[in-house]
Design a protein around this motif. Structure first.
Motif, PDB file in Angstrom:
ATOM      1  N   ASN A  83       0.833  -1.214   0.000  1.00 47.41           N
ATOM      2  CA  ASN A  83       0.000   0.000   0.000  1.00 47.41           C
ATOM      3  C   ASN A  83       0.863   1.257   0.000  1.00 47.41           C
ATOM      4  O   ASN A  83       0.530   2.239  -0.671  1.00 47.41           O
ATOM      5  CB  ASN A  83      -0.943   0.007   1.199  1.00 47.41           C
ATOM      6  CG  ASN A  83      -2.164  -0.860   0.994  1.00 47.41           C
ATOM      7  OD1 ASN A  83      -2.490  -1.223  -0.121  1.00 47.41           O
ATOM      8  ND2 ASN A  83      -2.835  -1.204   2.081  1.00 47.41           N
ATOM      9  N   ASN A  84       1.947   1.226   0.746  1.00 44.50           N
ATOM     10  CA  ASN A  84       2.844   2.383   0.771  1.00 44.50           C
ATOM     11  C   ASN A  84       3.439   2.646  -0.614  1.00 44.50           C
ATOM     12  O   ASN A  84       3.568   3.800  -1.037  1.00 44.50           O
ATOM     13  CB  ASN A  84       3.955   2.194   1.808  1.00 44.50           C
ATOM     14  CG  ASN A  84       3.436   2.323   3.224  1.00 44.50           C
ATOM     15  OD1 ASN A  84       2.393   2.930   3.470  1.00 44.50           O
ATOM     16  ND2 ASN A  84       4.162   1.742   4.174  1.00 44.50           N
ATOM     17  N   VAL A  85       3.810   1.577  -1.328  1.00 45.40           N
ATOM     18  CA  VAL A  85       4.338   1.730  -2.685  1.00 45.40           C
ATOM     19  C   VAL A  85       3.263   2.335  -3.583  1.00 45.40           C
ATOM     20  O   VAL A  85       3.528   3.272  -4.350  1.00 45.40           O
ATOM     21  CB  VAL A  85       4.819   0.369  -3.239  1.00 45.40           C
ATOM     22  CG1 VAL A  85       5.096   0.439  -4.722  1.00 45.40           C
ATOM     23  CG2 VAL A  85       6.048  -0.116  -2.476  1.00 45.40           C
ATOM     24  N   LEU A  86       2.038   1.809  -3.481  1.00 47.69           N
ATOM     25  CA  LEU A  86       0.951   2.334  -4.308  1.00 47.69           C
ATOM     26  C   LEU A  86       0.649   3.804  -3.990  1.00 47.69           C
ATOM     27  O   LEU A  86       0.378   4.592  -4.895  1.00 47.69           O
ATOM     28  CB  LEU A  86      -0.307   1.478  -4.125  1.00 47.69           C
ATOM     29  CG  LEU A  86      -0.239   0.067  -4.710  1.00 47.69           C
ATOM     30  CD1 LEU A  86      -1.464  -0.731  -4.307  1.00 47.69           C
ATOM     31  CD2 LEU A  86      -0.090   0.109  -6.221  1.00 47.69           C
ATOM     32  N   ARG A  87       0.705   4.157  -2.720  1.00 49.64           N
ATOM     33  CA  ARG A  87       0.472   5.557  -2.336  1.00 49.64           C
ATOM     34  C   ARG A  87       1.550   6.468  -2.923  1.00 49.64           C
ATOM     35  O   ARG A  87       1.263   7.564  -3.409  1.00 49.64           O
ATOM     36  CB  ARG A  87       0.429   5.694  -0.821  1.00 49.64           C
ATOM     37  CG  ARG A  87      -0.845   5.178  -0.207  1.00 49.64           C
ATOM     38  CD  ARG A  87      -0.874   5.435   1.296  1.00 49.64           C
ATOM     39  NE  ARG A  87      -2.035   4.818   1.888  1.00 49.64           N
ATOM     40  CZ  ARG A  87      -1.996   3.809   2.745  1.00 49.64           C
ATOM     41  NH1 ARG A  87      -0.827   3.304   3.124  1.00 49.64           N
ATOM     42  NH2 ARG A  87      -3.090   3.311   3.237  1.00 49.64           N
ATOM     43  N   ALA A  88       2.789   6.010  -2.875  1.00 51.23           N
ATOM     44  CA  ALA A  88       3.890   6.800  -3.439  1.00 51.23           C
ATOM     45  C   ALA A  88       3.704   6.947  -4.949  1.00 51.23           C
ATOM     46  O   ALA A  88       3.907   8.035  -5.504  1.00 51.23           O
ATOM     47  CB  ALA A  88       5.228   6.135  -3.121  1.00 51.23           C
ATOM     48  N   GLN A  89       3.299   5.873  -5.596  1.00 56.14           N
ATOM     49  CA  GLN A  89       3.048   5.947  -7.040  1.00 56.14           C
ATOM     50  C   GLN A  89       1.885   6.896  -7.335  1.00 56.14           C
ATOM     51  O   GLN A  89       1.926   7.660  -8.300  1.00 56.14           O
ATOM     52  CB  GLN A  89       2.750   4.549  -7.609  1.00 56.14           C
ATOM     53  CG  GLN A  89       3.959   3.651  -7.646  1.00 56.14           C
ATOM     54  CD  GLN A  89       3.608   2.213  -8.050  1.00 56.14           C
ATOM     55  OE1 GLN A  89       2.444   1.815  -8.032  1.00 56.14           O
ATOM     56  NE2 GLN A  89       4.636   1.450  -8.415  1.00 56.14           N
ATOM     57  N   ALA A  90       0.851   6.859  -6.512  1.00 59.87           N
ATOM     58  CA  ALA A  90      -0.291   7.762  -6.707  1.00 59.87           C
ATOM     59  C   ALA A  90       0.150   9.215  -6.552  1.00 59.87           C
ATOM     60  O   ALA A  90      -0.288  10.084  -7.320  1.00 59.87           O
ATOM     61  CB  ALA A  90      -1.404   7.421  -5.710  1.00 59.87           C
ATOM     62  N   LEU A  91       1.015   9.493  -5.570  1.00 57.95           N
ATOM     63  CA  LEU A  91       1.530  10.857  -5.401  1.00 57.95           C
ATOM     64  C   LEU A  91       2.319  11.295  -6.634  1.00 57.95           C
ATOM     65  O   LEU A  91       2.174  12.425  -7.117  1.00 57.95           O
ATOM     66  CB  LEU A  91       2.418  10.939  -4.160  1.00 57.95           C
ATOM     67  CG  LEU A  91       1.729  11.159  -2.826  1.00 57.95           C
ATOM     68  CD1 LEU A  91       2.742  11.091  -1.684  1.00 57.95           C
ATOM     69  CD2 LEU A  91       1.000  12.480  -2.811  1.00 57.95           C
ATOM     70  N   GLU A  92       3.154  10.394  -7.121  1.00 56.02           N
ATOM     71  CA  GLU A  92       3.965  10.711  -8.304  1.00 56.02           C
ATOM     72  C   GLU A  92       3.067  10.978  -9.517  1.00 56.02           C
ATOM     73  O   GLU A  92       3.272  11.956 -10.256  1.00 56.02           O
ATOM     74  CB  GLU A  92       4.919   9.551  -8.604  1.00 56.02           C
ATOM     75  CG  GLU A  92       5.851   9.830  -9.760  1.00 56.02           C
ATOM     76  CD  GLU A  92       6.784   8.645 -10.039  1.00 56.02           C
ATOM     77  OE1 GLU A  92       7.138   8.474 -11.209  1.00 56.02           O
ATOM     78  OE2 GLU A  92       7.122   7.911  -9.092  1.00 56.02           O
ATOM     79  N   LEU A  93       2.058  10.148  -9.714  1.00 54.96           N
ATOM     80  CA  LEU A  93       1.148  10.344 -10.839  1.00 54.96           C
ATOM     81  C   LEU A  93       0.329  11.631 -10.680  1.00 54.96           C
ATOM     82  O   LEU A  93       0.060  12.327 -11.661  1.00 54.96           O
ATOM     83  CB  LEU A  93       0.224   9.129 -10.986  1.00 54.96           C
ATOM     84  CG  LEU A  93       0.904   7.845 -11.454  1.00 54.96           C
ATOM     85  CD1 LEU A  93      -0.062   6.675 -11.396  1.00 54.96           C
ATOM     86  CD2 LEU A  93       1.471   8.017 -12.851  1.00 54.96           C
ATOM     87  N   THR A  94      -0.033  11.952  -9.459  1.00 53.90           N
ATOM     88  CA  THR A  94      -0.768  13.198  -9.200  1.00 53.90           C
ATOM     89  C   THR A  94       0.106  14.405  -9.551  1.00 53.90           C
ATOM     90  O   THR A  94      -0.365  15.369 -10.174  1.00 53.90           O
ATOM     91  CB  THR A  94      -1.221  13.266  -7.733  1.00 53.90           C
ATOM     92  OG1 THR A  94      -2.045  12.125  -7.446  1.00 53.90           O
ATOM     93  CG2 THR A  94      -2.015  14.521  -7.451  1.00 53.90           C
ATOM     94  N   ASP A  95       1.377  14.336  -9.161  1.00 54.40           N
ATOM     95  CA  ASP A  95       2.303  15.418  -9.504  1.00 54.40           C
ATOM     96  C   ASP A  95       2.444  15.539 -11.022  1.00 54.40           C
ATOM     97  O   ASP A  95       2.477  16.656 -11.566  1.00 54.40           O
ATOM     98  CB  ASP A  95       3.676  15.191  -8.860  1.00 54.40           C
ATOM     99  CG  ASP A  95       3.667  15.449  -7.366  1.00 54.40           C
ATOM    100  OD1 ASP A  95       2.710  16.085  -6.884  1.00 54.40           O
ATOM    101  OD2 ASP A  95       4.624  15.014  -6.682  1.00 54.40           O
ATOM    102  N   ARG A  96       2.528  14.423 -11.724  1.00 52.37           N
ATOM    103  CA  ARG A  96       2.627  14.450 -13.195  1.00 52.37           C
ATOM    104  C   ARG A  96       1.361  15.067 -13.802  1.00 52.37           C
ATOM    105  O   ARG A  96       1.436  15.859 -14.742  1.00 52.37           O
ATOM    106  CB  ARG A  96       2.824  13.047 -13.756  1.00 52.37           C
ATOM    107  CG  ARG A  96       4.201  12.502 -13.557  1.00 52.37           C
ATOM    108  CD  ARG A  96       4.312  11.155 -14.235  1.00 52.37           C
ATOM    109  NE  ARG A  96       5.594  10.533 -13.985  1.00 52.37           N
ATOM    110  CZ  ARG A  96       5.931   9.338 -14.435  1.00 52.37           C
ATOM    111  NH1 ARG A  96       5.074   8.639 -15.151  1.00 52.37           N
ATOM    112  NH2 ARG A  96       7.114   8.840 -14.178  1.00 52.37           N
ATOM    113  N   LEU A  97       0.202  14.702 -13.245  1.00 53.26           N
ATOM    114  CA  LEU A  97      -1.054  15.245 -13.735  1.00 53.26           C
ATOM    115  C   LEU A  97      -1.116  16.760 -13.528  1.00 53.26           C
ATOM    116  O   LEU A  97      -1.558  17.499 -14.403  1.00 53.26           O
ATOM    117  CB  LEU A  97      -2.233  14.547 -13.056  1.00 53.26           C
ATOM    118  CG  LEU A  97      -3.630  14.896 -13.538  1.00 53.26           C
ATOM    119  CD1 LEU A  97      -3.777  14.645 -15.034  1.00 53.26           C
ATOM    120  CD2 LEU A  97      -4.679  14.112 -12.763  1.00 53.26           C
TER     121      LEU A  97
END
Length: 145
Positions: A83-97
């Motif tokens: 879950n922590n990995v997925l949250r970090a990926q979600a943050l990264e994708l949000t920043d890209r968006l």
């Protein structure tokens, strides 16, 4: 007057016929008492054996439960890590968006054309607080129903 006392005469105390009856009663009573004590000891021994068996069963059950708790804890730690990995990926994708949205906004300003710029959902801005419904914790025995 109303007392019921056995009257004995001095002759009956010394009479061998009465002595043998009394001795026989004492002997039977002694045998009965010994048998009763033996049965009592046997009952206590059986109760002790039953309790020892119950302790063994409970210890085995306890060990199985401890094993299940340990396994569930390991799964929880593993899932939390994922879950922590997925949250970090979600943050990264949000920043890209956000970056892409800012590029689109600049293109919109320069071109003068209205572009469809997607909004970033609230859940994406703070992935640590993703809404997740409360679900009951199930024991491993329930998982196979």
């Amino acid at each position: 007057m109303g007392s019921l006392q056995r009257q004995t005469s001095p002759e009956s105390d010394n009479d061998p016929r009465y002595a043998s009856v009394t001795d026989e009663r004492k002997r039977k009573r002694m045998i009965s008492n010994r048998e009763s004590a033996r049965r009592s000891r046997m009952r206590k021994q059986k109760q002790l054996g039953d309790l020892i068996n119950e302790v063994t069963v409970l210890k085995n059950d306890n060990a199985k439960i401890a094993e299940q708790v340990d396994e569930a804890s390991k799964k929880y730690v593993d899932m939390e890590s994922k879950n922590n990995v997925l949250r970090a990926q979600a943050l990264e994708l949000t920043d890209r968006l956000r970056s892409l949205n800012s590029v689109l906004e600049m293109v919109e300003e320069i071109s003068g054309q209205a572009l469809d710029i997607p909004e970033i959902p609230e859940s994406m801005t703070n992935p640590w607080q993703l809404p997740c419904p409360m679900q009951p914790i199930r024991s491993s025995a329930d998982m196979f129903d």
